[in-house]
Design an enzyme around this catalytic site. Structure first.
Site, PDB file in Angstrom:
ATOM      1  N   ASP A   1      16.313  47.400  49.422  1.00 32.28           N
ATOM      2  CA  ASP A   1      16.859  46.228  50.101  1.00 32.28           C
ATOM      3  C   ASP A   1      17.005  45.003  49.202  1.00 32.28           C
ATOM      4  O   ASP A   1      16.032  44.355  48.822  1.00 32.28           O
ATOM      5  CB  ASP A   1      15.996  45.862  51.328  1.00 32.28           C
TER       6      ASP A   1
ATOM      7  N   LYS B   1      25.911  33.743  56.107  1.00 32.35           N
ATOM      8  CA  LYS B   1      24.691  33.903  56.914  1.00 32.35           C
ATOM      9  C   LYS B   1      23.899  32.604  56.961  1.00 32.35           C
ATOM     10  O   LYS B   1      23.772  31.901  55.951  1.00 32.35           O
ATOM     11  CB  LYS B   1      23.825  34.985  56.249  1.00 32.35           C
TER      12      LYS B   1
ATOM     13  N   LYS C   1      13.600  43.347  48.300  1.00 35.97           N
ATOM     14  CA  LYS C   1      12.701  42.820  49.324  1.00 35.97           C
ATOM     15  C   LYS C   1      11.438  43.648  49.478  1.00 35.97           C
ATOM     16  O   LYS C   1      10.352  43.126  49.711  1.00 35.97           O
ATOM     17  CB  LYS C   1      13.399  42.817  50.679  1.00 35.97           C
TER      18      LYS C   1
HETATM   19  N1  LIG Z   1      23.141  39.553  51.143  1.00 33.66           N
HETATM   20  C1  LIG Z   1      23.551  40.775  51.474  1.00 33.66           C
HETATM   21  O1  LIG Z   1      24.730  41.038  51.648  1.00 33.66           O
HETATM   22  C2  LIG Z   1      22.518  41.834  51.618  1.00 33.66           C
HETATM   23  C3  LIG Z   1      21.177  41.552  51.306  1.00 33.66           C
HETATM   24  C4  LIG Z   1      20.246  42.567  51.430  1.00 33.66           C
HETATM   25  C5  LIG Z   1      20.635  43.830  51.834  1.00 33.66           C
HETATM   26  N2  LIG Z   1      21.943  44.052  52.139  1.00 33.66           N
HETATM   27  C6  LIG Z   1      22.278  45.383  52.582  1.00 33.66           C
HETATM   28  O2  LIG Z   1      23.365  45.875  51.797  1.00 33.66           O
HETATM   29  C7  LIG Z   1      24.126  46.776  52.596  1.00 33.66           C
HETATM   30  C8  LIG Z   1      25.592  46.415  52.463  1.00 33.66           C
HETATM   31  O3  LIG Z   1      25.797  45.097  52.919  1.00 33.66           O
HETATM   32  P1  LIG Z   1      27.311  44.667  53.207  1.00 33.66           P
HETATM   33  O4  LIG Z   1      27.289  43.241  53.667  1.00 33.66           O
HETATM   34  O5  LIG Z   1      28.177  45.059  52.078  1.00 33.66           O
HETATM   35  O6  LIG Z   1      27.625  45.598  54.460  1.00 33.66           O
HETATM   36  P2  LIG Z   1      29.037  46.170  54.943  1.00 33.66           P
HETATM   37  O7  LIG Z   1      28.823  46.669  56.332  1.00 33.66           O
HETATM   38  O8  LIG Z   1      30.123  45.200  54.689  1.00 33.66           O
HETATM   39  O9  LIG Z   1      29.299  47.410  53.969  1.00 33.66           O
HETATM   40  C9  LIG Z   1      28.665  48.656  54.160  1.00 33.66           C
HETATM   41  C10 LIG Z   1      29.698  49.721  53.853  1.00 33.66           C
HETATM   42  O10 LIG Z   1      29.058  50.991  53.910  1.00 33.66           O
HETATM   43  C11 LIG Z   1      29.978  51.910  54.479  1.00 33.66           C
HETATM   44  N3  LIG Z   1      29.187  53.065  54.888  1.00 33.66           N
HETATM   45  C12 LIG Z   1      28.375  53.213  55.950  1.00 33.66           C
HETATM   46  N4  LIG Z   1      27.795  54.438  55.927  1.00 33.66           N
HETATM   47  C13 LIG Z   1      28.246  55.073  54.807  1.00 33.66           C
HETATM   48  C14 LIG Z   1      28.008  56.331  54.202  1.00 33.66           C
HETATM   49  N5  LIG Z   1      27.179  57.236  54.771  1.00 33.66           N
HETATM   50  N6  LIG Z   1      28.631  56.622  53.028  1.00 33.66           N
HETATM   51  C15 LIG Z   1      29.460  55.713  52.452  1.00 33.66           C
HETATM   52  N7  LIG Z   1      29.738  54.495  52.976  1.00 33.66           N
HETATM   53  C16 LIG Z   1      29.129  54.186  54.135  1.00 33.66           C
HETATM   54  C17 LIG Z   1      30.662  51.127  55.563  1.00 33.66           C
HETATM   55  O11 LIG Z   1      31.901  51.705  55.905  1.00 33.66           O
HETATM   56  C18 LIG Z   1      30.845  49.765  54.871  1.00 33.66           C
HETATM   57  O12 LIG Z   1      32.076  49.687  54.204  1.00 33.66           O
HETATM   58  C19 LIG Z   1      23.592  46.675  54.014  1.00 33.66           C
HETATM   59  O13 LIG Z   1      22.693  47.732  54.275  1.00 33.66           O
HETATM   60  C20 LIG Z   1      22.810  45.367  53.992  1.00 33.66           C
HETATM   61  O14 LIG Z   1      21.752  45.347  54.928  1.00 33.66           O
HETATM   62  C21 LIG Z   1      22.883  43.103  52.053  1.00 33.66           C
HETATM   63  O1  LIG Z   2      17.892  38.936  51.774  1.00 33.57           O
HETATM   64  P1  LIG Z   2      17.632  38.138  53.006  1.00 33.57           P
HETATM   65  O2  LIG Z   2      18.546  36.949  53.136  1.00 33.57           O
HETATM   66  O3  LIG Z   2      16.188  37.818  53.219  1.00 33.57           O
HETATM   67  O4  LIG Z   2      17.949  39.144  54.245  1.00 33.57           O
HETATM   68  C1  LIG Z   2      19.238  39.274  54.755  1.00 33.57           C
HETATM   69  C2  LIG Z   2      19.085  39.421  56.220  1.00 33.57           C
HETATM   70  O5  LIG Z   2      18.384  38.295  56.713  1.00 33.57           O
HETATM   71  C3  LIG Z   2      20.454  39.453  56.822  1.00 33.57           C
HETATM   72  O6  LIG Z   2      20.350  39.577  58.202  1.00 33.57           O
HETATM   73  C4  LIG Z   2      21.272  40.569  56.246  1.00 33.57           C
HETATM   74  O7  LIG Z   2      22.546  40.080  56.237  1.00 33.57           O
HETATM   75  C5  LIG Z   2      21.160  40.856  54.833  1.00 33.57           C
HETATM   76  O8  LIG Z   2      21.341  42.248  54.732  1.00 33.57           O
HETATM   77  C6  LIG Z   2      19.890  40.471  54.160  1.00 33.57           C
HETATM   78  O9  LIG Z   2      19.020  41.550  54.201  1.00 33.57           O
END
Ligand SMILES: NC(=O)c1ccc[n+]([C@@H]2O[C@H](COP(=O)([O-])OP(=O)(O)OC[C@H]3O[C@@H](n4cnc5c(N)ncnc54)[C@H](O)[C@@H]3O)[C@@H](O)[C@H]2O)c1
Ligand SMILES: O=P([O-])([O-])O[C@@H]1[C@@H](O)[C@H](O)[C@@H](O)[C@H](O)[C@@H]1O
Length: 522
Positions: free
Chosen positions: A311, A401, A478
């Protein structure tokens, strides 16, 4: 067009067969020491690791300085690196791809605030500096770019590919994400339109049901099977060959999945788990689910493949892991942390279902534990601050966010301190540099080997790599995954100095202690 990326350099796709010369590596310093040797292909160092071993004798702690000697080698040939993203068509995947193209082509674009140039702000490796030492004459700190500490891949040279259950190409994905300025999108859309995610394994039960409409690019069959695993492995082999790569690193930036049940006979041992890790490609999990069940870790150990997670630590939690460290280490008794956030991107939509939220709640809730447990003056055994995490899906705010936090603490003589934070995190612009850092550091550690140095002339074991669970990645994560039985460190400053000091050790340099006795004893 083959369904994988060839990041063009603006005048047509990179020649599939050609090897684009890595961005010039600046050699900014050399260590002069009898313990460090530079060969054609390696940096070799002899390093003395100083620790303090504590034992309890008759109710009293006895602290004994301890020295352990290691030999390190760093292969200095920087490879041609490929990064394959699971979830490539997502907000993070499309944003990091556009960002690398923009930097590689040194793009600039107009915004309402004027011209904006491409940069790597928010990347630990590309955006920060480290203290190398003290100037021999002026006695002032000498700081160098983190990226120059050891030979590392430049992100501009990374070839990107990956999978998504959505068939949109990367230009369409970038538009869907609504993260980037139109001026930048217009400059990279052409290249990104040629990038098409490979079909992926889709197991509906693992992500929110509200994602189903997106799943139009999936491998046949509703359950993951060995045929699916073999197809994914072939995708990696094809991507590596088609782009003439030396190494591929796979990173999960797909949706948050529900936690996997630990099932005896299914995922509890290596032999019961898929053979995906057999190829030795490092795998990093940027999401909170427990991908690395015991069987996966055992398989990685068996095949000496690196795994890392979980994460991305991008916004609210990153702030928390610095602020809680400061408060508790200042002797301020934190008694409650209330963390609320809302976001309107697809990640937020997926997290709006309880099982997916639960994965995120877990990864966001454990981040203060090590700092609390370390302070037995403020906290009795088992005592910890109230800590709650709330995430709500609010489409209107999109990827911007909102993180609202309240830190409540006891201070001197029954006083209280309340810290209230309102933190607008542009989620994907904060996470994308972490995707780059995770890949750069993982790749570097595939070129570092160590062995215990012989102290009495007796032969020692040969050189080997770091443990398969790459806990040096913790600064970006995280819920840091650590080798079985080893402690988790969440404090942000400790995580950063651990990584820097291990890299300094590979150069035969002692940790930067910040004692600066040269400025105090004269
Ligand atoms: N700041 C952040 O953006 C942040 C911080 C921490 C964690 N994350 C984690 O990162 C991940 C991605 O975030 P995001 O904002 O890009 O999300 P998003 O929903 O925009 O992108 C996720 C992508 O994964 C694809 N997907 C889902 N299941 C799949 C599979 N089995 N195989 C291939 N592709 C698949 C979806 O179609 C989508 O395009 C999430 O799990 C989120 O919780 C994001
Ligand atoms: O990294 P961070 O800002 O503590 O945590 C975030 C979450 O609060 C949020 O809901 C989600 O968009 C992101 O996936 C990310 O995990």
């Amino acid at each position: 067009m083959a369904p994988h990326a060839e990041i063009a350099n603006g005048d047509g796709p990179v020649n599939r067969g050609g090897v684009s010369a890595p961005t010039n590596q600046k050699v900014t310093f050399k260590v002069q020491s009898p313990n460090v040797e530079y060969t054609e292909s390696q940096i070799r160092s002899k390093y003395t690791y100083h620790t303090t071993e504590v034992s309890k004798v008759n109710g009293q702690y006895v602290a004994v300085p301890k020295e352990t000697k290691y030999d390190f080698t760093v292969d200095t040939k920087v490879p041609k690196l490929g990064m394959m993203l699971v979830g490539w068509g997502g907000n993070n995947g499309s944003t990091v791809t556009a960002g690398i193209i923009a930097n590689r082509r040194r793009l600039s674009w107009q915004t309402r605030r004027g011209e904006q140039k491409a940069n790597y702000y928010g990347s630990l490796i590309m955006g920060s500096t480290i203290k190398l030492g003290t100037d021999a004459e002026t006695r002032k700190d000498v700081n160098i770019p983190f990226h120059d500490l050891l030979p590392m891949v430049h992100p501009n040279d990374i070839v990107i590919g990956g999978w998504d259950i959505s068939k949109l190409n990367l230009a369409e994905s970038m538009d869907r994400a609504q993260v980037l300025e139109p001026g930048l999108k217009a400059l990279v859309a052409k290249e990104m339109a040629t990038m098409v995610p490979l079909p992926s394994i889709y197991y509906p039960d693992f992500i929110a049901a509200n994602q189903e409409k997106r799943a139009d690019n999936v491998l046949e069959g509703t359950k993951a099977s060995m045929a699916h695993v073999e197809k994914i492995r072939q995708d990696i082999r094809d991507f590596k060959a088609a782009n003439n790569l030396d190494r591929v690193i796979v990173q999960w930036t797909a949706n948050t999945e529900r936690f996997a049940d630990l099932i005896e006979g299914v995922n509890d041992t290596a032999d019961n788990l898929l053979k995906a890790i057999e190829n030795g490609h490092p795998f990093i999990n940027g999401s909170p689910q427990n991908t690395f069940v015991p069987g996966a870790v055992e398989l990685a150990e068996r095949h000496k493949a690196f795994v890392g997670g979980d994460d991305f630590k991008s916004g609210q939690t990153k702030m928390k892991s610095a602020l809680v460290d400061f408060l508790i280490n200042a002797g301020i008794k934190l008694t409650s942390v209330a963390s609320y956030n809302h976001l309107g991107n697809n990640d937020g939509k997926n997290l709006s279902e309880q099982r997916q939220f639960r994965s995120k709640e877990i990864s966001k809730s454990n981040v203060i534990d090590d700092m609390v447990e370390a302070n037995t003056v403020l906290y009795a055994p088992g005592e910890k601050p109230d800590h709650t995490v709330v995430i709500k899906y609010m489409p209107a705010v999109g990827d911007d966010k909102r993180a609202l936090d309240e830190y409540y603490a006891e201070i001197f003589l029954g006083g209280h301190q309340t810290i209230s934070l309102f933190n607008v995190c542009e989620d994907s612009l904060l996470a994308s540099p972490l995707i780059i850092d995770l890949v750069l550091i993982t790749e570097l550690f595939t070129r570092i080997k160590w062995k215990a140095a012989s102290t009495d002339g007796a032969a020692t074991k040969g050189f080997e790599g770091f443990h398969s669970v790459l806990s040096v990645l913790s600064y970006m994560l995280k819920a840091p995954l650590t080798p079985p039985g080893t402690p988790v460190v969440n404090a942000l400053a400790k995580q950063r100095s651990a990584l820097i000091n291990i890299m300094r050790g590979c150069l035969g340099l002692q940790p930067e202690s910040d004692m600066t006795l040269e400025h105090k004893l004269f």
